[in-house]
Scaffold this active site. Structure first.
Site, PDB file in Angstrom:
ATOM      1  N   LYS A 134       0.876  -1.187   0.000  1.00 47.75           N
ATOM      2  CA  LYS A 134       0.000   0.000   0.000  1.00 47.75           C
ATOM      3  C   LYS A 134       0.899   1.218   0.000  1.00 47.75           C
ATOM      4  O   LYS A 134       2.055   1.145   0.425  1.00 47.75           O
ATOM      5  CB  LYS A 134      -0.871   0.016   1.260  1.00 47.75           C
ATOM      6  CG  LYS A 134      -2.100   0.887   1.149  1.00 47.75           C
ATOM      7  CD  LYS A 134      -3.219   0.169   0.426  1.00 47.75           C
ATOM      8  CE  LYS A 134      -4.452   1.007   0.297  1.00 47.75           C
ATOM      9  NZ  LYS A 134      -5.567   0.205  -0.252  1.00 47.75           N
TER      10      LYS A 134
HETATM   11  P1  NAD Z   1     -13.391   7.513  -2.582  1.00 42.21           P
HETATM   12  O1  NAD Z   1     -12.384   8.559  -2.356  1.00 42.21           O
HETATM   13  O2  NAD Z   1     -13.957   7.335  -3.942  1.00 42.21           O
HETATM   14  O3  NAD Z   1     -14.637   7.727  -1.573  1.00 42.21           O
HETATM   15  C1  NAD Z   1     -14.448   7.936  -0.206  1.00 42.21           C
HETATM   16  C2  NAD Z   1     -15.771   8.345   0.386  1.00 42.21           C
HETATM   17  O4  NAD Z   1     -15.607   8.494   1.804  1.00 42.21           O
HETATM   18  C3  NAD Z   1     -16.298   9.679  -0.149  1.00 42.21           C
HETATM   19  O5  NAD Z   1     -17.684   9.578  -0.390  1.00 42.21           O
HETATM   20  C4  NAD Z   1     -16.054  10.638   1.014  1.00 42.21           C
HETATM   21  O6  NAD Z   1     -16.986  11.680   1.070  1.00 42.21           O
HETATM   22  C5  NAD Z   1     -16.247   9.694   2.196  1.00 42.21           C
HETATM   23  N1  NAD Z   1     -15.667  10.250   3.418  1.00 42.21           N
HETATM   24  C6  NAD Z   1     -14.404  10.680   3.614  1.00 42.21           C
HETATM   25  N2  NAD Z   1     -14.276  11.173   4.863  1.00 42.21           N
HETATM   26  C7  NAD Z   1     -15.487  11.055   5.441  1.00 42.21           C
HETATM   27  C8  NAD Z   1     -16.019  11.399   6.708  1.00 42.21           C
HETATM   28  N3  NAD Z   1     -15.250  11.960   7.647  1.00 42.21           N
HETATM   29  N4  NAD Z   1     -17.316  11.136   6.961  1.00 42.21           N
HETATM   30  C9  NAD Z   1     -18.111  10.553   6.024  1.00 42.21           C
HETATM   31  N5  NAD Z   1     -17.655  10.202   4.815  1.00 42.21           N
HETATM   32  C10 NAD Z   1     -16.374  10.447   4.525  1.00 42.21           C
HETATM   33  O7  NAD Z   1     -12.741   6.156  -2.037  1.00 42.21           O
HETATM   34  P2  NAD Z   1     -13.122   4.662  -2.414  1.00 42.21           P
HETATM   35  O8  NAD Z   1     -12.217   4.205  -3.481  1.00 42.21           O
HETATM   36  O9  NAD Z   1     -14.594   4.538  -2.574  1.00 42.21           O
HETATM   37  O10 NAD Z   1     -12.654   3.902  -1.077  1.00 42.21           O
HETATM   38  C11 NAD Z   1     -13.479   3.825   0.078  1.00 42.21           C
HETATM   39  C12 NAD Z   1     -12.924   2.761   0.995  1.00 42.21           C
HETATM   40  O11 NAD Z   1     -12.872   1.518   0.300  1.00 42.21           O
HETATM   41  C13 NAD Z   1     -11.498   2.993   1.509  1.00 42.21           C
HETATM   42  O12 NAD Z   1     -11.373   2.411   2.781  1.00 42.21           O
HETATM   43  C14 NAD Z   1     -10.661   2.204   0.515  1.00 42.21           C
HETATM   44  O13 NAD Z   1      -9.388   1.859   1.045  1.00 42.21           O
HETATM   45  C15 NAD Z   1     -11.548   1.011   0.332  1.00 42.21           C
HETATM   46  N6  NAD Z   1     -11.287   0.237  -0.874  1.00 42.21           N
HETATM   47  C16 NAD Z   1     -11.367   0.824  -2.110  1.00 42.21           C
HETATM   48  C17 NAD Z   1     -11.141   0.056  -3.242  1.00 42.21           C
HETATM   49  C18 NAD Z   1     -11.292   0.605  -4.628  1.00 42.21           C
HETATM   50  O14 NAD Z   1     -11.224  -0.164  -5.582  1.00 42.21           O
HETATM   51  N7  NAD Z   1     -11.547   1.900  -4.793  1.00 42.21           N
HETATM   52  C19 NAD Z   1     -10.804  -1.297  -3.111  1.00 42.21           C
HETATM   53  C20 NAD Z   1     -10.743  -1.872  -1.841  1.00 42.21           C
HETATM   54  C21 NAD Z   1     -10.981  -1.080  -0.735  1.00 42.21           C
END
Ligand code: NAD
Length: 462
Positions: A134
Site C-alpha cells: 500500500k
Molecule cells: P473515494 O475517495 O472514492 O470515496 C471515499 C468516500 O468516503 C467519499 O464519499 C467521502 O466523502 C467519504 N468520506 C471521507 N471522509 C469522510 C467522513 N469523515 N465522513 C463521512 N464520509 C467520509 O474512495 P473509495 O475508493 O470509494 O474507497 C473507500 C474505501 O474503500 C477505503 O477504505 C478504501 O481503502 C476502500 N477500498 C477501495 C477500493 C477501490 O477499488 N476503490 C478497493 C478496496 C478497498
C-alpha cells in the site's frame, strides 16, 4: 499448523486483539487507538487459533519494506512545496506486492502499514498469486489543480520508480486517486525504463483507463464484489436482497457502485452520509442521480435541494431529506455498508447503528471496541478483507490481461469476479464453522492458513 478446533494450548490473553505477547516482542506502539496495532491484533487472534508457527506470526506482524520519500513539486503560483510519500511492501510470499495508492491529508506510516497487511490477507483469502502493499501521498487532492495533481503523481512515481515494477510491486487506485492518476503513473514509469521494460511498463499499475490497458469492469469491481458477498451471505441471515433496506457511509467509488448495483437488484438505499452531509429517503434514494450529483458537486450534501432525481418505482422514490449524523446512524436498515475511511465505527457509532448486518466495504472501518459493540448487539459483521476484495481481484484480471495482451469482455470479468467472491465467502464460512469464531477471525484464518502452508513448504531463507 494445526487443523483442529482446539485452542487448549493457547494463552487466553493472546486471544484479545489488543493484547498479544508479540506486541512486546516487536516493540509495537502501545497506543490502543493505533490502527496498525489494531490490525495486527486481529491477525494475531486468528494466528493463535490455528497455531500458526511463531516465526510466521512475527514475519507477518511487520512489513518487509517501509519506503518513505520526500519530493518537491512546483505549485501553480510558482512556489515549491515538499510532499511526503510512502510505499509499504508487507509480504510477497504469494506473489508481487499489490495494493492501492492513497492521496489524502491523513496518510501516515502506520495506517499505510495496516492497509498493506490487509492487502496480503485479502489476496491470500481470494487465492490470488499476489502479495500485499500500500502507499500514498500526504496531500489534499481536492485542493490541487489538475496540473498540480499530475506533477505530484509523476514526481512521486519518479521517487519510488526503483521500488515498484510490473512483476515486483503493482500499485492501484485508492481514496483520492483515479484511473487518470494511474495513467500518469504508468506513463512516468514507462518513460523511466528502457528497452523491453518500457514496452511492458504499463503493467506497473492497475485501475488504468481502458485506452491504456485497463480492464472492463474495474471501476465498479469493489462495489460489485461487496454485492456478490451479500448475495452469498444474506440467505443465512434470512434477508432477501429484493426489498431490503440499506444505509451507506461514504458515496465515492465503492459506496456509490455498491448502492447502484443493489438498487438495480431491488434493494432500497434509504440513507447515505459522506464528508459533506447526510440524506435519507424511506422509499429509496435514486442512487444513479445521487452518484451523478456527487461527481458534479463533490459530495451528497445539498442533494435534497437539487431535485435531480426523477426516478420512482418500488425501490426508488424521488427526492431526499437532509438528516443529522446521529439520524443517519440510527436509521433502521437490514444492511449497513461503511464505505468511507478507517476507524469511523467506534463504540459511540456502534451504539447507534440499527441493522442486522454490517458489510465492511471500506478497509478497517470498525475499531476493535466498535467491532465488539456491534457483536454484542447481535449484528453480523462481514469483514473488509472479504467484502472489498473485488477491487484487487479485478486488478489481478487486468494484470493478467496486460501480460497476455488478450482482453476480456465485461461479462467474463463479472463472471470470474463472482466466482472468486463466492469462493472467498465460502472459505470464510467454512473457517467460521470449523473454529466457531466470528466472521472477521474466520476470514483471517482462511487467509493465514494459505500463507502458512506457503511458508511451511518453502521454508525461510537461508
Ligand atoms: P473515494 O475517495 O472514492 O470515496 C471515499 C468516500 O468516503 C467519499 O464519499 C467521502 O466523502 C467519504 N468520506 C471521507 N471522509 C469522510 C467522513 N469523515 N465522513 C463521512 N464520509 C467520509 O474512495 P473509495 O475508493 O470509494 O474507497 C473507500 C474505501 O474503500 C477505503 O477504505 C478504501 O481503502 C476502500 N477500498 C477501495 C477500493 C477501490 O477499488 N476503490 C478497493 C478496496 C478497498
Amino acid at each position: 499448523m494445526s487443523t483442529s478446533t482446539a485452542t487448549k494450548d493457547t494463552n487466553v490473553s493472546n486471544l484479545l486483539p489488543d493484547n498479544n505477547a508479540v506486541f512486546d516482542e516487536l516493540d509495537f506502539p502501545r497506543d490502543p487507538d493505533n490502527l496498525y496495532r489494531q490490525t495486527v491484533g486481529q491477525m494475531l487472534v486468528a494466528s493463535e487459533l490455528i497455531e500458526l508457527p511463531h516465526r510466521v506470526k512475527i514475519i507477518l506482524a511487520q512489513p518487509k519494506n517501509e519506503i518513505m520519500v520526500h519530493f518537491p513539486v512546483r505549485m501553480d503560483d510558482g512556489h515549491y512545496k515538499l510532499f511526503k510519500g510512502y510505499r509499504v511492501q508487507h509480504n510477497n510470499s504469494l506473489g508481487p506486492y499489490k495494493g492501492g495508492l492513497r492521496f489524502h491529508p491523513d496518510v501516515n506510516l502506520d495506517d499505510v502499514k495496516s492497509l498493506a497487511l490487509l492487502m496480503s490477507m485479502k489476496c491470500s483469502l481470494s487465492r490470488l498469486p499476489l502479495g500485499g502493499g500500500k502507499g500514498g501521498v500526504k496531500c489534499n487532492p481536492r485542493e490541487l489543480s489538475t496540473g498540480e495533481l499530475q506533477r505530484v503523481a509523476r514526481r512521486f512515481t519518479s521517487a519510488i520508480t526503483n521500488e515498484i515494477g510490473p512483476d515486483y510491486d503493482i500499485p492501484a487506485p485508492d481514496v483520492g486517486t483515479t484511473a487518470q492518476v494511474m495513467a500518469w503513473i504508468a506513463d512516468t514509469y514507462q518513460m523511466s525504463q528502457s528497452g523491453a521494460n518500457q514496452a511492458d511498463g504499463r503493467r506497473v499499475v492497475t485501475g488504468k483507463p481502458i485506452e491504456i490497458g485497463g480492464s472492463l469492469g474495474r471501476e465498479k469491481a469493489t462495489g460489485q464484489g461487496v454485492v456478490d458477498v451479500l448475495v452469498e451471505m444474506l440467505p443465512e441471515e434470512g434477508i432477501p436482497i429484493e426489498g431490503m433496506k440499506v444505509s451507506v457511509l461514504g458515496f465515492g467509488n465503492v459506496g456509490s457502485w455498491a448502492s447502484r448495483i443493489l438498487q438495480g437488484m431491488g434493494a432500497k438505499v434509504v440513507a447515505v452520509m459522506d464528508h459533506t452531509g447526510a440524506i435519507s429517503n424511506e422509499g429509496g434514494l435514486d442512487c444513479h442521480a445521487l452518484a451523478q450529483y456527487c461527481v458534479e458537486n463533490g459530495g451528497v450534501g445539498g442533494f435534497e435541494k437539487a431535485n435531480t432525481s426523477t426516478a420512482s418505482g418500488n425501490n426508488v422514490a424521488a427526492g431526499a431529506t437532509a438528516i443529522t449524523e446521529s439520524e443517519f446512524y440510527t436509521t433502521p436498515v437490514d444492511v449497513f455498508i461503511p464505505a468511507a475511511l478507517e476507524q469511523m465505527i467506534k463504540e459511540e457509532q456502534a451504539a447507534l447503528i440499527n441493522c442486522k448486518v454490517v458489510a465492511e466495504a471500506a478497509n478497517a472501518p470498525c475499531t476493535p471496541a466498535g467491532d465488539r459493540a456491534l457483536m454484542e448487539k447481535g449484528i453480523e459483521v462481514l469483514p473488509a478483507i472479504l467484502c472489498n476484495s473485488g477491487g484487487v481481484t479485478v486488478s489481478y484480471f487486468e494484470w493478467v490481461q496486460n501480460k497476455s495482451n488478450v482482453f476480456w469482455d465485461e461479462e467474463t470479468v463479472d463472471r470470474e469476479l463472482n466466482k472468486h467472491m463466492i469462493m472467498a465467502a465460502r472459505r470464510t464460512k467454512l473457517a467460521r464453522q470449523h473454529y466457531d469464531c466470528d466472521m472477521r477471525t474466520a476470514a483471517f484464518i482462511a487467509s493465514l492458513e494459505h500463507i502458512g502452508k506457503t511458508y511451511a513448504v518453502r521454508g525461510i531463507f537461508p
